[in-house]
Enzyme design. Structure first.
Site, PDB file in Angstrom:
ATOM      1  N   HIS B  53     -40.318 -10.065  20.774  1.00 53.45           N
ATOM      2  CA  HIS B  53     -39.812  -9.495  19.524  1.00 53.45           C
ATOM      3  C   HIS B  53     -40.942  -9.030  18.602  1.00 53.45           C
ATOM      4  CE1 HIS B  53     -35.845  -9.277  17.557  1.00 53.45           C
ATOM      5  NE2 HIS B  53     -36.598  -8.938  16.539  1.00 53.45           N
ATOM      6  N   HIS B  99     -29.070  -7.344  16.991  1.00 50.88           N
ATOM      7  CA  HIS B  99     -28.849  -8.764  16.697  1.00 50.88           C
ATOM      8  C   HIS B  99     -27.886  -9.328  17.734  1.00 50.88           C
ATOM      9  CE1 HIS B  99     -29.904 -11.173  12.852  1.00 50.88           C
ATOM     10  NE2 HIS B  99     -30.976 -10.776  13.475  1.00 50.88           N
ATOM     11  N   ARG B 120     -33.513  -4.497   4.736  1.00 50.15           N
ATOM     12  CA  ARG B 120     -34.833  -4.848   4.181  1.00 50.15           C
ATOM     13  C   ARG B 120     -35.926  -3.951   4.746  1.00 50.15           C
ATOM     14  NH1 ARG B 120     -32.634  -9.812   4.663  1.00 50.15           N
ATOM     15  NH2 ARG B 120     -33.669 -10.418   6.589  1.00 50.15           N
ATOM     16  N   ASN B 537     -36.407  -0.640  18.264  1.00 46.74           N
ATOM     17  CA  ASN B 537     -36.367  -2.080  18.451  1.00 46.74           C
ATOM     18  C   ASN B 537     -36.014  -2.343  19.904  1.00 46.74           C
ATOM     19  OD1 ASN B 537     -33.759  -4.005  18.553  1.00 46.74           O
ATOM     20  ND2 ASN B 537     -35.331  -4.984  17.337  1.00 46.74           N
TER      21      ASN B 537
END
Ligand SMILES: Nc1ncnc2c1ncn2[C@@H]1O[C@H](COP(=O)(O)OP(=O)(O)O)[C@@H](O)[C@H]1O
Ligand SMILES: [Mg+2]
Lengths: 84, 735, 228, 84
Positions: B53, B99, B120, B537
């Site tokens: 990650h 997620h 964010r 991601n």
């Protein structure tokens, strides 16, 4: 120190969609022996006060003005002395 | 209660790091970088920072191949989000994040915190978030566990986005058995800013202050999902929970305050970064790394939600709604005062130091003193073996569907959960807050106007694991093409993409092959469509019992509409308009929804994609829309031509009468690169002159009925009846 | 005419409301933060939708304690016009400025969709720009919009013509299909649908303009407004 | 008939924004003597069952599978016989 345990729930005249959903779901799962469902909120506050009466008075006000909407909800509470 | 901290020597012998995802070889490498044995905190930090990650240790070689720059890209991958110039002094900022694992464990909070996290990333750049999109994939909706997952994931996304006040304007929900135990929950956020105010996650200038802002640090999500799942299986620890709970109210305050800092206190601000995976350590050490600085943090100053937290826990907690700022020495009070006005915790917790060390103090002791690079650039990178999966070496024969009753087949596809109307789900999202949403979910792309300009942004998310399962490279290219189609039919010129790469275990050569090949396809397509990858991601290990999900890159794409009057939607607008198809239809059934529905799976060789031809068609569609010749436009996707025509008729109940020179079965073919346009009678001559042979006139919009005559069958049905089937396809299954 | 748009911590439709009244309707307007204690100089107060303080306990339950609410009560008691939209409606009922309460939608789900409404009373300061019984479409976006009042209160609302908007297809279980009500005096309105989201054709419709136009006329003391 | 009273609340380490906001607001209103706030849910079910043990077993399952999210919440309950 005092600990107040507070219960808030809808007045009986208000149809509570949350309780309805739970009851329906239980029925769908075959648990038809559950006759009634009531859903409420509970709160525990710890507070310092000079006396149990003073604590109760404050808790009553907090319930009345904040934790419950008395237009549709009712509340009850117990206040007990605890060691801090 | 807590693990007693082992000594460096005990760590070497007992290898606790194996449980945190580090290998023995990685431990040795780390010890070598340090020149001594790491202590408990230090090895903990490495386990976080060397995870896939944070370090992208398996995917980096693949990501390096992405095309990331053109003349409009202001900031590519590497920061919280990428930035593209949209003219008139403005820039668009966007990124997507997965997620999947948190949502599988705790769907409401997993999805909610996924949205919170990606928001964010956007405001950490200084951009005001203007839209959220969500890309979801589940197993069969008839499974009770899946029903609950869908309900809770949708509730979580809405619960966060609605409360913070960012409209959710688009997304997708796909279904295939391969996601049954491993759902995909990918969220994308789009922001807009003055391009002069781009902010980076830097911590430069010796003596400058590190300011922690936002929620207190608790023991949630420590060391990511592995820690969490270890706990859940441990009955003894049943009264502890590692689930992260989102607090959108806190994030709203945090967002407004941070935007005020970037807007009005630029001189005081050196850098800003959100705390995401590996929380405090990753935000701070990356800020140091990007500025080639050293840094010291005093952990006693970190606001903590629980007593007796260890340095390990404080540094690796993934508590939500926290940001790290680097502020010029002397400006601390001014920044802290600003956060106090928003009723937010803000404390100086460390400083930039000379040199290149990353140092942590706790109760007056140095608990970590390692080179910054040991946690960042010196993390391992693996060049994995790649091997073509056996299923691809020997593809099945072409699928030839039997379609004796095309109307019945149409109904079957309209009711399939992949095509069925999802309004009852996305209506749980506020799509209009901020009052800029020109096109709410339900058309090909969400469209949001940019205040203060004459422009709007169109946005979409797309994925199609079925195609990639048959051919990762072509499937990857198709996914990008599909996203560009959705923008072009909305009147937008595609600008760039973000992605979530959802795959299985990368240490398996077949999985790595899927990842690497699909990246090739994505890259080829992005170059042709001029849509560089500006952020993204990676989510790996999406497997259950050793079986991976379909390789599923999710492409999030944003496009620019330069003139608000050219915003176009897919609904037929009026009766009596010409219906045109751009792009020829072949017999392309391998990987199609029809094959999935009729056979329960997909097989065969995937249909090809001609990128250059596709680009020419998309340019034509955009040109016609910009010339105000087009009243409705839609791309042909899942289910083929007939499904697309039906979808266009549902909005206003206007159908069509058309004749096609195709056998009825081919109405369900998924040949790539096709578009349907309607053109008002007054513009038909101009449109035909512009399109030439590229467009085929197939018929005219008509009130109330859909009637398509193929060479061997005529399909005719009331629009209302088809719409009903489409509306109930999924909603009834989920009841 | 000068309007105040209140802004509570966590409010998220405050800017939308300001945009509608100031940029679209062209009136003077200002954002007023929840910790302000003075509303003098304003002719109209708009209480925005969205969320306030996260609405974790009950929608509007915390906002009612904000300092500005004391000023708002005084403003309303003096006959000033107040409109609460969505969360604003919830806040006004929690604060006792409007009768009744808003509980969870019957579906227990947040609902965001355009909703047809019937103008049940076009003789209020908030609705003169509409025709009697006109059907308009305004977006709703709420989880707790299910209007409840005890039977006596409900009867009084109906008798006094305090119901201004009703849902044509009740989406949330509200008693008597109530989408918007005034206080007895008629100077405070709460409504769950969002008129400020329906003031521009670009964003899907202009049926919400009437609410603002009505109010602007009312505050400017115009006697009647031409029906459209 | 049996009546079950069920309490569900967050496990101690889980952030509870509800409780945070209530506590902060009480503080802002000057009620700084309130030291802690816990927010939970409570339910009352009435159900028929052959025995108290059977009722308890069923209630436990209902809590575990429906009323509580055991990832982050814990529950407790009392079951008592009542006259129908
Ligand atoms: N999870 C979701 N969130 C928001 N909108 C969604 C979601 N799922 C589907 N939609 C909307 O439904 C419409 C149809 O979705 P889809 O069939 O995936 O479109 P397309 O094939 O054009 O990409 C789109 O407008 C899309 O934005
Ligand atoms: Mg499309």
């Amino acid at each position: 120190m005092f600990k107040a345990t507070i219960y808030v729930n809808y007045k009986p005249s208000v149809l509570d969609p949350k309780a309805e959903v739970i009851k329906k779901t239980l029925g769908r799962l075959g648990q038809t022996n559950v006759a009634s469902v009531l859903v409420g909120k509970y709160f525990e506050l710890t507070l310092s006060a000079d006396s149990k009466e003073a604590a109760e008075q404050q808790v009553d006000r907090i319930c009345d003005e904040m934790l419950a909407n008395v237009n549709m909800e009712s509340y009850r509470y117990d206040v007990a002395a605890v060691t801090a | 209660m807590l693990q007693t901290e082992m000594s460096p020597e005990t760590i070497r012998v007992k290898k606790p790091y194996l449980d945190w995802g580090l290998t023995e070889a990685e431990y040795d490498r780390y010890a070598e970088l340090l020149g001594r044995l790491p202590n408990y905190t230090e090895i903990g930090l490495a386990s976080g920072m060397w995870s896939e990650h944070c370090a992208y240790k398996f995917s980096k070689p693949v990501l390096k191949g992405f095309w990331t720059k053109n003349d409009r890209v202001l900031m590519g991958p590497g920061e919280g989000a990428g930035v593209i110039d949209i003219g008139e002094g403005k820039a668009v900022v966007f990124k997507a994040e997965s997620h999947n694992h948190p949502s599988a464990v705790e769907p409401y909070e997993g999805a909610a915190t996924g949205v919170g996290g990606i928001i964010r990333d956007i405001f950490s750049i200084g951009a005001k978030p203007i839209a959220v999109l969500d890309s979801l994939a589940f197993g069969s909706p008839t499974d009770p566990r899946t029903k609950q997952l869908i309900d809770q994931v949708v509730a979580g996304i809405g619960g966060y986005g609605n409360a913070i006040g960012i409209p959710t304007v688009g997304g997708e929900i796909r279904f295939a058995d391969s996601y049954a135990k491993n759902p995909l929950v990918n969220a994308m956020c789009v922001g807009v800013m003055d391009k002069a105010k781009i902010q980076k996650g830097k911590a430069a200038g010796v003596g400058n202050a590190l300011i922690y802002v936002g929620a207190k640090t608790g023991r949630d999500g420590i060391n990511g999902a592995s820690f969490a799942s270890a706990e859940f299986s441990d009955e003894a620890a049943a009264d502890r929970s590692a689930v992260q709970v989102g607090d959108p109210f806190m994030e709203k305050l945090l967002m407004d305050a941070c935007l005020e800092v970037t807007d009005r206190h630029q001189a005081a601000l050196v850098g800003m970064q959100d705390m995401g995976a590996a929380g405090l350590v990753s935000s701070t050490v990356e800020m140091a790394d990007k500025s080639d600085s050293g840094m010291v943090l005093d952990l006693d100053l970190i606001p903590q939600r629980e007593p007796h937290m260890t340095p390990f826990e404080i540094m690796l907690s993934e508590s939500q709604e926290r940001m790290m700022l680097c502020v010029r020495a002397g400006s601390e009070d001014q920044i802290i005062a600003l956060f106090k006005e928003y009723d937010l915790d803000a404390v100086v917790c460390g400083h930039v130091e000379a040199g290149h060390r990353y140092r942590l103090l706790h109760h007056g002791e140095v608990v970590c003193d390692v080179p910054v690079s040991a946690l960042t650039s010196d993390a391992p990178v693996y060049h994995q073996a790649s091997q073509q999966p056996a299923r691809l070496a020997h593809p099945a024969a072409d699928f030839v569907p039997a379609v004796p009753d095309a109307l019945a087949t149409l109904k079957q596809l309209l009711a399939d959960p992949n095509v069925a109307d999802k309004a009852f789900l996305y209506q749980r999202y506020d799509a209009q807050v901020q009052t800029n949403t020109c096109v709410t979910p339900g058309s090909d792309a969400g469209v949001v106007r940019v205040r203060g300009t004459h422009r709007a942004l169109a946005m979409t998310t797309d994925s199609n694991g079925r195609y990639l399962y048959l051919d990762p490279e072509v499937g990857g290219a198709i996914t990008v093409a599909e996203a560009t189609r959705n923008l072009v039919v909305s009147g937008a010129e595609p600008l760039g993409i973000t992605d979530c790469l959802n795959y299985g275990d990368p240490t398996k050569p077949e999985i790595f092959y899927e990842l690497a090949e699909s990246a090739k396809g994505i890259t080829a397509a992005t170059k042709v469509f001029n849509t560089p990858v500006i952020s993204g991601n990676v989510s790996l290990y999406n497997e259950t019992n050793g079986v991976a999900i379909y390789p599923t890159p999710m492409i999030g794409m944003v496009g620019l509409i330069e003139d608000l009057t050219t915003i176009t939607t897919q609904d037929f607008k009026q009766v009596g308009e010409g219906v045109y198809v751009i792009g020829a239809t072949g017999a392309d059934f391998n990987g199609s929804l029809l094959q999935q529905v009729l056979t329960g799976g997909v097989a065969g060789t995937l249909m090809p994609l001609d990128l250059a031809a596709e680009k020419a068609k998309q340019d034509l569609v955009l040109q016609a829309i910009r010339a105000h010749l087009v009243s409705a436009a839609h791309d042909v996707a899942d289910g083929g031509l007939l499904v697309a025509l039906a979808e266009m008729s549902f909005g206003r109940g206007i159908g069509l009468k058309a004749t096609v020179d195709l056998p009825a079965a081919q109405l369900f073919s998924e040949t790539q690169g096709r578009f349907i346009l309607t053109v008002p009678a007054a513009h038909q001559a101009a449109f035909e002159a512009m399109a030439g042979a590229a467009a085929t006139h197939i018929g005219t919009t008509e009130a109330g009925t859909l009637k398509v005559t193929a060479t061997d069958q005529t399909i005719e049905a009331p629009v209302a009846a088809l719409k009903q089937i489409n509306m109930e396809g999924l909603s009834c299954q989920l009841k | 005419m000068k309007a105040a748009v209140l802004s509570f911590p966590g409010s998220n439709c405050d800017a939308d409301l300001l945009w509608a009244i100031r940029d679209i309707c062209g009136e003077e307007a200002e954002m007023v933060a929840a910790n302000h204690t003075d509303l003098s100089g304003f002719d109209l107060v708009l209480v925005p939708g969205g969320f306030s303080y996260g609405d974790y306990l009950r929608s509007g339950a915390i906002a009612k304690f904000a300092p500005v609410m004391t000023a708002l009560k005084a403003f309303a008691d003096a006959g000033g016009y107040v409109i609460g939209i969505c969360n604003g409606f919830q806040i006004l009922t929690e604060a006792g400025l409007l009768p009744g309460a808003l509980q969870w939608n019957q579906s227990l789900q947040f609902i965001c969709e355009p909703e047809p409404l019937v103008v049940a009373n076009n003789q209020t300061a908030f609705s003169t720009a509409y025709r009697a019984d006109q059907t308009i479409t305004l977006p709703i976006a709420h989880g707790e919009g299910n209007y409840y009042a005890d039977p006596a209160t409900l009867a009084a609302l109906e008798a006094n013509g305090q119901v201004v908007f009703r849902y044509a297809h009740n989406p949330n279980g509200s008693l008597n299909d109530i989408a918007g009500v005034t206080n007895a005096r008629g100077n405070v309105l709460g409504m769950m649908p969002h008129p400020e989201r329906a003031v521009e054709a670009l964003l899907g419709g202009t049926d919400g303009l009437g609410v603002f136009q009505s109010l602007i006329h009312a505050t400017k003391g115009a006697t009647t407004v031409a029906a459209n």
